[in-house]
Scaffold this active site. Sequence first.
Site, PDB file in Angstrom:
ATOM      1  N   GLU A   1       0.825  -1.202   0.000  1.00  0.00           N
ATOM      2  CA  GLU A   1       0.000   0.000   0.000  1.00  0.00           C
ATOM      3  C   GLU A   1       0.862   1.256   0.000  1.00  0.00           C
ATOM      4  O   GLU A   1       1.825   1.361   0.766  1.00  0.00           O
ATOM      5  CB  GLU A   1      -0.897   0.008   1.245  1.00  0.00           C
ATOM      6  CG  GLU A   1      -1.793   1.234   1.353  1.00  0.00           C
ATOM      7  CD  GLU A   1      -2.604   1.246   2.638  1.00  0.00           C
ATOM      8  OE1 GLU A   1      -3.600   1.982   2.694  1.00  0.00           O
ATOM      9  OE2 GLU A   1      -2.241   0.525   3.595  1.00  0.00           O
TER      10      GLU A   1
ATOM     11  N   GLU B   1     -12.051   2.114   6.212  1.00  0.00           N
ATOM     12  CA  GLU B   1     -11.003   2.472   7.168  1.00  0.00           C
ATOM     13  C   GLU B   1     -11.123   3.958   7.492  1.00  0.00           C
ATOM     14  O   GLU B   1     -10.281   4.766   7.115  1.00  0.00           O
ATOM     15  CB  GLU B   1      -9.617   2.128   6.607  1.00  0.00           C
ATOM     16  CG  GLU B   1      -8.540   2.164   7.683  1.00  0.00           C
ATOM     17  CD  GLU B   1      -7.176   1.791   7.151  1.00  0.00           C
ATOM     18  OE1 GLU B   1      -6.466   1.029   7.834  1.00  0.00           O
ATOM     19  OE2 GLU B   1      -6.803   2.261   6.063  1.00  0.00           O
TER      20      GLU B   1
END
Length: 261
Positions: A143, A240
């Site tokens: 990521e 998230e």
Amino acid sequence: MPRFAANLSLMFNEVPFMERFARAAGQGFRGVEYLFPYAFEARDIAAELERHRLQQVLFNLPPGDWEAGERGIAALPGREAEFRASVDTALHYAEILQCRQLHVMAGVVPAPDRWETMHHCWLENLAWAAPRFERAGITLLIEAINNRDMPGYLITHQQQARDAVKTLGAPNVRMQMDLYHTQIMEGDLWRTWQRHREQTGHLQAAGVPGRHEPDSGEVDYAWLFEQLDRAGYAGWIGCEYKPRGDTAAGLGWFERWRSLQ
């Protein structure tokens, strides 16, 4: 159709962690993710997943000393043995939780002149880990994280993640594209996702700039989620984000998708 996974590290914080599975299921989520499970026994978490018919979508490898500011150890030279042990730990949890995606955090670069050395270490560690993940039937995710929330993180742009995927050349190494981070660093979210679609294994979302619910701020998530649906995106979108208040009260944005999960 996009499937939404509640991130239990950030959402439903009104109750202790082990009670959040019930809260998520009660609000219509069928999948969950979180940062780290290691403070709890894997079989206890698995029991909550089974009890509430939830799928474990994602969690991270151990990050090193989080309280001291470490944000992953895969890029830290001299920590290779610790990294390999962390792979074993994560794979043990993944087997019990039946989780098929794990995110490997890279780490923070302390000074610009260390970047090349740490990037090389990161790729070497990923190359070691990828076949072990593959044998376990698990996708290894990397990521890009924005440098406002996490100053100094090794990779900050989607192209850097894609370049690493290409360099490694492993079929089970893919990108975890957090749309919140991407908006801060790059913008142009729809075309960015289209450009990296084939390399992307998981999406995450949060409002920008406050990292709250995806229903306000500078990103039109209602439009973006609809486009992902029309494009046939069938993967998970991790929620998230940090609720502005009570988690359930802030789920109006989810009403459109709740019955489709």
